[in-house]
Design a protein around this motif. Structure first.
Motif: not given
Length: 124
Positions: A90, A93-94, A96-98, A100-101
């Motif tokens: 997790q 994954e978090s 990787a999401e950040r 993209q932001e």
């Protein structure tokens, strides 16, 4: 239970150090052949060699068993923490999401000479 095994482990480690220090070296047996009085020892004519070696082996075997028990407890603790806490997947994954932001970096445009204008020197 883990505390008890840890206490026994530490006591066994101290005992094995003491047992090894109490044993005579290989050179100590040479004096017995010249009549050093080895036949009048508490443990018999062979001295304490056989007795001390057996006790040391027993203590070492128990020390290994407590080592395995402590490793098992550490594994169980790590498994329970990962189930309760945030698993590493997790976190990845978090991150990787950040990523993209985040805003994209702008690449400097090339100048008239064809080289990009930057502070980094280039080899020509």
């Amino acid at each position: 239970m883990e505390i008890l095994v840890l206490i026994v482990h530490v006591l066994l480690a101290a005992a094995i150090i003491g047992l090894v220090l109490l044993q005579q070296g290989k050179g100590a047996e040479a004096g017995a052949s010249f009549g050093a009085g080895a036949s009048q020892t508490v443990f018999g004519s062979t001295g304490n060699t056989g007795f001390m070696v057996k006790i040391t082996a027993l203590v070492a075997a128990i020390l290994f068993a407590t080592s395995f028990a402590l490793a098992y407890f550490a594994k169980e603790r790590a498994m329970s923490v990962s189930e309760v806490g945030i698993p590493s997947l997790q976190v990845i994954e978090s991150a990787a999401e950040r990523a993209q932001e985040l805003p994209a970096l702008e690449i400097p445009r090339s100048t008239s000479s064809g080289a990009a204008s930057s502070d980094i020197p280039t080899a020509d």
